[in-house]
Structures are given as structure tokens and as C-alpha cells.
Design a protein around this motif. Structure first.
Motif, PDB file in Angstrom:
ATOM      1  N   UNK A 335       0.865  -1.186   0.000  1.00  0.00           N
ATOM      2  CA  UNK A 335       0.000   0.000   0.000  1.00  0.00           C
ATOM      3  C   UNK A 335       0.899   1.232   0.000  1.00  0.00           C
ATOM      4  N   UNK A 336       0.935   1.922  -1.114  1.00  0.00           N
ATOM      5  CA  UNK A 336       1.772   3.117  -1.210  1.00  0.00           C
ATOM      6  C   UNK A 336       0.956   4.355  -0.854  1.00  0.00           C
ATOM      7  N   UNK A 337       1.610   5.406  -0.331  1.00  0.00           N
ATOM      8  CA  UNK A 337       0.878   6.649  -0.020  1.00  0.00           C
ATOM      9  C   UNK A 337       0.237   7.227  -1.280  1.00  0.00           C
ATOM     10  N   UNK A 338      -0.758   8.095  -1.083  1.00  0.00           N
ATOM     11  CA  UNK A 338      -1.388   8.730  -2.237  1.00  0.00           C
ATOM     12  C   UNK A 338      -0.386   9.657  -2.921  1.00  0.00           C
ATOM     13  N   UNK A 339      -0.672   9.983  -4.171  1.00  0.00           N
ATOM     14  CA  UNK A 339       0.287  10.688  -5.030  1.00  0.00           C
ATOM     15  C   UNK A 339       0.756  12.019  -4.461  1.00  0.00           C
ATOM     16  N   UNK A 342       1.767  14.859   1.106  1.00  0.00           N
ATOM     17  CA  UNK A 342       2.844  15.698   1.636  1.00  0.00           C
ATOM     18  C   UNK A 342       3.065  15.453   3.128  1.00  0.00           C
ATOM     19  N   UNK A 343       2.015  15.071   3.861  1.00  0.00           N
ATOM     20  CA  UNK A 343       2.230  14.814   5.296  1.00  0.00           C
ATOM     21  C   UNK A 343       3.120  13.584   5.480  1.00  0.00           C
ATOM     22  N   UNK A 349      10.846  12.653   6.112  1.00  0.00           N
ATOM     23  CA  UNK A 349      12.116  13.391   6.094  1.00  0.00           C
ATOM     24  C   UNK A 349      12.510  13.857   7.494  1.00  0.00           C
ATOM     25  N   UNK A 350      11.526  14.107   8.356  1.00  0.00           N
ATOM     26  CA  UNK A 350      11.845  14.523   9.741  1.00  0.00           C
ATOM     27  C   UNK A 350      12.548  13.415  10.521  1.00  0.00           C
ATOM     28  N   UNK A 493      16.905  22.722   9.107  1.00  0.00           N
ATOM     29  CA  UNK A 493      15.515  23.079   9.394  1.00  0.00           C
ATOM     30  C   UNK A 493      14.675  23.060   8.140  1.00  0.00           C
ATOM     31  N   UNK A 494      13.358  22.869   8.332  1.00  0.00           N
ATOM     32  CA  UNK A 494      12.432  22.989   7.208  1.00  0.00           C
ATOM     33  C   UNK A 494      11.037  23.245   7.756  1.00  0.00           C
ATOM     34  N   UNK A 495      10.196  23.789   6.904  1.00  0.00           N
ATOM     35  CA  UNK A 495       8.846  24.090   7.360  1.00  0.00           C
ATOM     36  C   UNK A 495       7.975  24.525   6.198  1.00  0.00           C
ATOM     37  N   UNK A 496       6.717  24.823   6.508  1.00  0.00           N
ATOM     38  CA  UNK A 496       5.764  25.251   5.475  1.00  0.00           C
ATOM     39  C   UNK A 496       5.477  26.733   5.607  1.00  0.00           C
ATOM     40  N   UNK A 497       4.929  27.317   4.522  1.00  0.00           N
ATOM     41  CA  UNK A 497       4.678  28.753   4.516  1.00  0.00           C
ATOM     42  C   UNK A 497       5.962  29.508   4.258  1.00  0.00           C
TER      43      UNK A 497
END
Length: 579
Positions: A335-339, A342-343, A349-350, A493-497
């Protein structure tokens, strides 16, 4: 420009004999450090290859697809002679190799060398210093890496164990993309019309398309394993334009290494790998022979607005039966994640953290000399006069870093730098931060046009750098795997926005951040990296989605010589290709 670059080079080659002894001595000393010299020959030639019931003549190394595996140990010196027997200009990049003081061997066309022309050859000469794990080599000109690629396997020095259970067997797993058409024609048409290029017809595992595609049952990679054994899978994403999820049905993978850096091991059912990245995983097989076979499957993680190859490639994991096993065993599918999950991508990656042990420390630069903020994303260029283009609103698709779409020079940047004749080749004023600030991940500005130029960013030797790369929403947010040549870097570091320089650095990981050579800038977010500019030369940085590189999402760092002799770029080799 007065004296030509090549006349100037003759003068510097005269100096070569004075410095050759020193550099040969250094190279010899490195080779003496437990390493040996390994010779390879790459004959670039056309070969007929059939996939999906479609036969085509394509550019290969030694007639193989994928190309041959380079095997070496940490400390070894490699001499790889590349002979060009085809009509295309050729250049080979040894992806992820640090190339300490061997920038002439890095390989991106028109950055560190002119390409190898038809009938010509070039010997790539470099030593593997302080690296062990999995990398890969690929063509670094136009879209030729669609067929020109292969694994680089770097074993530890003799007698040095892995920091994890010794595997029973090691197996390279390399992902690629298959085009029924000639990929060179695909990108040529796209650049002419200004639209997006046609997508691939299939993904491949070790060059094979697998049973889910038409006419491909016989072209299936099968991994035959024994029960209760540890297998080290050396996974490489050599696909042109797609990040991939990968999973093996009913089996857990233990991540132990990325981009030749040991990480704190963790278990996962699925991994994510961008083009340009490598991941070593331990696969522990089942205690007893299972009456089943298992699909190993990969499919894309897609975040952009454009079309992509929405298909799944599979290989088969089979157990060797202690006795005659029944035919037609049931198949289990993962079962692969949906295309667009992003979560999953973020959480995965975290979890990646450097081993940061006494033997394998994470030497993160704590004090930063230079801070840079780059935007990365898509944009447009005006259509040529009297032409209708297929990009947004009749424009041509483009891509840029900090609104500079990189224009490829016709002379190699490293050569122009070395002979002191940059004028007319490049300018040393790449912007430290964007000229125009806007809400990068909010509503995009009306003007999507980008600037064009051949600009580099100059760094004094041993500068410690912090670089924040910010995705933009111009023509839609998208994940961009950025690859830096000549260095590893720490992902702090990484993040959204939108990146906030006041609050975000407070949460940076300066203890055990993952160390890589290729990192995904999150879709609609930012990533912060740190590295030490301890390698003199000109070093390309670009998106490893080949379509974005073709559109200009690339730039170069120029690291100046240090004061000591072993901190300087040696002269070019005598057989360096001419433009």
C-alpha cells in the motif's frame, strides 16, 4: 576579450609541470592511505534496447542499460576514461562525489568542463575522500541522463565494519524512466514550443519495467532471497522528473544511510526518494519460507500542477524454497501513499538524522559567516516574436533561483575562472536575497516573468554558509529536489509557509541533522542548509527535476582558493575537452 581562453590555458599548462609533482604526490599519498587506483573505460555508443514492445536506438555506456557499476573503497583513486562514439556531446557527472581539489572531474557540461565531442575522450581522475555508501554516475548535458546512468558503490576501507548488522548480500536498486520517444527530442520540442515536455511511458527498476505495464512481464527484475537473512538494498533514484515512493509488500525496511552518510536507523514500510538521492536500507527476510511472492513497487510523489507519469513500476521479491514450491504463488502488493501525500513526505524526512557518533560525527557549522536566502520556483519568459507559445497565457515556461533563470554559457565557468577571463562568460553578482519580497506562498504576483543571466555567487575559501531555500507559489507550489555539487550539507531546518528569520532558526537542529547532497525544498515551504565552503572551484547547484533544470532552475557557487597549496584548485588536465 584579447587573448583567448585556450591561449591562456597554454600558459597555465606550462605552470602545470611545476605543480604537477606536488599534486601527484598528494594523490599518491591519498592512494597510499589504504586506497588503490581503479581503472574503468566507458565507451559511449548507440545500442538497440526494447521495452514495452518498443525498440529504439539509444545512447549507452558499453552497450548496457543501465550502465556499468563503479565499485570502489573509501580512499581509492578512480581513473575513468570516457570515449565518445556518438553524435551527441557527452559529459559524465559522478553524483555526490566530493571532488576535493578535483573540480575538473565533476562533469556538468559548461560548468566544470566543455563536453566531450564526437570521437574525443577524457579521463575523469578523482579520489574518494571520507565517503562510503551509495552514489551514482549520470550524463550531465541536456536529457542524456535518461539512458546514461549507473551505480557507484563505495565500500568502507578494508577492515572497517558497517555501523549496522553485516548484510548477507548487497543489491543495487536503481529507478529510472523509460521514454518510447528519444528524450532529446522530447526536451527539444518543449523548449521550442514553451510548453511542458511529454511525460515518460514507464518507470524502471534496474532498467526493467515490470509486469504492470503492457508487454513487460518478461522485463521484470526479480530479487531472490533466502529466509532469515539481512539484505542491504542500495536504492538510487535516477529518474528524470519524479520523486518516488517505494515499498515492499509485507516487509519492513530499515533506513541506515542516505547520500553516503550513515543515519540513525529507523523502520518504515515506505520510503521517499527524490531524483539525485540514494538510500541504503536493510531488508530482513521472513523466518520461514512464505507461500507467496511480493511486489516491490514505486510510484510518484507529485506536488506540481503539471502532468506527470502516473504509473507504478514493480519488481518481484521471491523466496528460494527449501523444497519444490508450488507454482502460481499468490502475490502481495504494497500500500503506497497517495500521489500528493505531503504529510507522509514531511514525517518521513523529519525522521532522517545523522548517526552523529564518535566515529561518524555530524560536524555542523555552528557559527555562520554568510547567510543567503534564495527563492526557487517556476516562472515565464516571453514568447519569441511571431511565434505562439504553449506556456501560461502564450508565454514560455521558465524556472529560476531568486528570479534569475540561469543562461548556459558556451565556455566552461571553471576554465574561465581559472584563466582569469570571466568577462563575457559569467558575472560574480548572484543576489544574496531576492530583489523583490512578496508573500512567497500566498497569492502569486501578476507578473510571472523571470530575469535571465549567467551569475555565480563567490565565496572565500572556508566560508561557513547558511542557505534558506524558499518555494514560491508562482504557477503553483511544488517540491524541488535541489542538488549541490562538490559538497555535502546539513539540513538544519524545514517548514511550510514563508520562512521567518526571527522564529524559525530557534528550532534548527544543530546536533544531529541529516547530511546530504540533494534535498527536497518542501512544496509551499522552505528548507535551511549549512555547509563549509572548503573545496575550491566552481560548483553547480540545480533542481534535479530535469525539466526544471532545462528551464533554468540552477546557479553556481565559486569558491576561491585558500592560502595553502592543498587549498588551491590544481591546473586543468592536458586532455580537458575543448568547446
Amino acid at each position: 576579450m584579447g587573448v583567448s581562453i585556450y591561449q591562456s590555458t597554454k600558459f597555465f599548462r606550462a605552470l602545470f609541470s611545476l605543480t604537477t609533482f606536488f599534486f601527484l604526490f598528494v594523490g599518491h599519498a591519498l592512494a597510499q592511505d589504504g586506497g588503490v587506483t581503479r581503472h574503468y573505460k566507458f565507451d559511449i555508443k548507440l545500442q538497440n534496447v526494447t521495452r514495452l514492445c518498443h525498440t529504439k536506438s539509444m545512447v549507452t555506456v558499453n552497450g548496457q542499460f543501465p550502465g556499468p557499476t563503479i565499485m570502489a573503497r573509501e580512499g581509492d583513486r578512480l581513473l575513468i576514461k570516457v570515449v565518445n562514439h556518438v553524435q551527441n556531446n557527452i559529459s559524465i557527472h559522478w553524483h555526490g562525489i566530493r571532488q576535493l581539489q578535483s573540480g575538473w572531474a565533476d562533469g556538468p557540461a559548461y560548468i566544470t568542463q566543455c563536453p566531450i565531442q564526437t570521437g574525443q575522450s577524457y579521463v575523469y581522475n578523482f579520489t574518494i575522500v571520507g565517503q562510503r555508501g551509495t552514489l551514482f554516475w549520470h550524463a550531465h548535458i541536456s536529457w542524456l541522463r535518461a539512458t546514461l546512468y549507473g551505480p557507484i558503490i563505495i565500500l568502507p576501507k578494508p577492515g572497517v565494519p558497517y555501523p549496522f548488522a553485516k548484510p548477507y548480500k548487497e543489491v543495487p536498486i536503481i529507478f529510472g524512466e523509460w521514454f518510447n520517444a528519444d528524450p532529446e527530442a522530447v526536451i527539444s520540442q518543449a523548449l521550442q514550443t514553451g510548453g511542458g515536455p511529454n511525460i515518460s511511458d514507464a518507470y524502471t527498476i534496474n532498467g526493467l519495467t515490470g509486469p504492470l505495464y503492457n508487454c513487460s512481464a518478461k522485463d521484470t527484475f526479480k530479487l531472490k532471497v533466502k529466509s532469515e537473512k539481512n539484505y542491504l538494498l542500495r536504492i538510487i533514484n535516477a529518474a528524470l522528473n519524479d520523486e518516488l515512493f517505494f515499498s515492499i509488500a509485507n516487509h519492513t525496511l530499515t533506513i541506515v544511510d542516505v547520500d553516503t552518510i550513515y543515519v540513525k536507523p529507523f523502520d518504515t514500510d515506505t520510503l521517499l526518494i527524490t531524483p539525485g538521492q540514494t538510500t541504503n536500507v536493510l531488508l530482513k527476510t521472513k523466518l520461514h519460507f512464505p507461500n507467496a511472492s511480493f511486489f516491490m513497487a514505486a510510484r510518484p510523489y507529485a506536488t506540481g500542477q503539471g502532468t506527470f507519469d502516473n504509473s507504478t513500476v514493480t519488481a518481484i521479491l521471491e523466496y528460494k524454497s527449501p523444497k519444490q514450491s508450488p507454482k502460481n504463488l499468490p502475490f502481495f502488493k504494497p500500500n503506497l501513499p497517495s500521489l500528493n501525500d505531503t504529510s507522509f513526505a514531511t514525517n518521513y524526512t523529519k525522521r532522517l538524522k545523522s548517526l552523529a557518533s564518535v566515529q561518524y560525527p555530524a560536524n555542523v557549522p555552528k557559527n555562520v559567516d554568510k547567510h543567503f536566502f534564495f527563492t526557487v520556483g517556476l516562472g515565464t519568459n516571453p514568447c519569441d516574436q511571431n511565434q505562439t507559445c504553449q506556456g501560461p497565457n502564450g508565454t514560455k515556461f521558465s524556472a529560476s533561483i531568486s528570479n534569475v533563470s540561469f543562461a548556459m554559457p558556451t565556455t566552461a565557468l571553471l576554465q574561465a575562472h581559472f584563466v582569469g577571463q570571466s568577462n563575457g562568460v559569467y558575472s560574480p553578482n548572484f543576489p544574496f536575497s531576492p530583489a523583490h519580497w512578496f508573500n512567497y506562498t500566498g497569492n502569486p504576483p501578476n507578473n510571472t516573468m523571470v530575469g535571465n543571466g549567467t551569475k555565480v555567487l563567490v565565496l572565500p575559501f572556508n566560508t561557513s554558509v547558511e542557505l534558506v531555500m524558499q518555494d514560491t507559489s508562482i504557477l503553483g507550489v511544488e517540491s524541488h529536489p535541489l542538488h549541490l555539487h562538490g559538497f555535502n550539507f546539513f539540513v538544519v531546518g524545514q517548514g511550510f509557509g514563508n520562512y521567518d528569520p526571527k522564529t524559525n532558526p530557534k528550532n534548527f537542529n544543530l546536533v544531529d541533522p541529516v547530511e546530504r547532497n540533494t534535498v527536497g525544498v518542501p512544496s509551499g515551504g522552505w528548507v535551511a542548509i549549512r555547509f563549509l565552503a572548503d573545496n575550491p572551484g566552481v560548483w553547480f547547484m540545480h533542481c534535479h527535476l530535469e525539466v526544471h533544470t532545462s528551464w533554468g532552475l540552477k546557479m553556481a557557487w565559486l569558491v576561491l582558493d585558500g592560502k595553502l597549496l592543498n587549498q588551491k584548485l590544481p591546473p586543468p588536465p592536458a586532455d580537458l575537452p575543448k568547446c
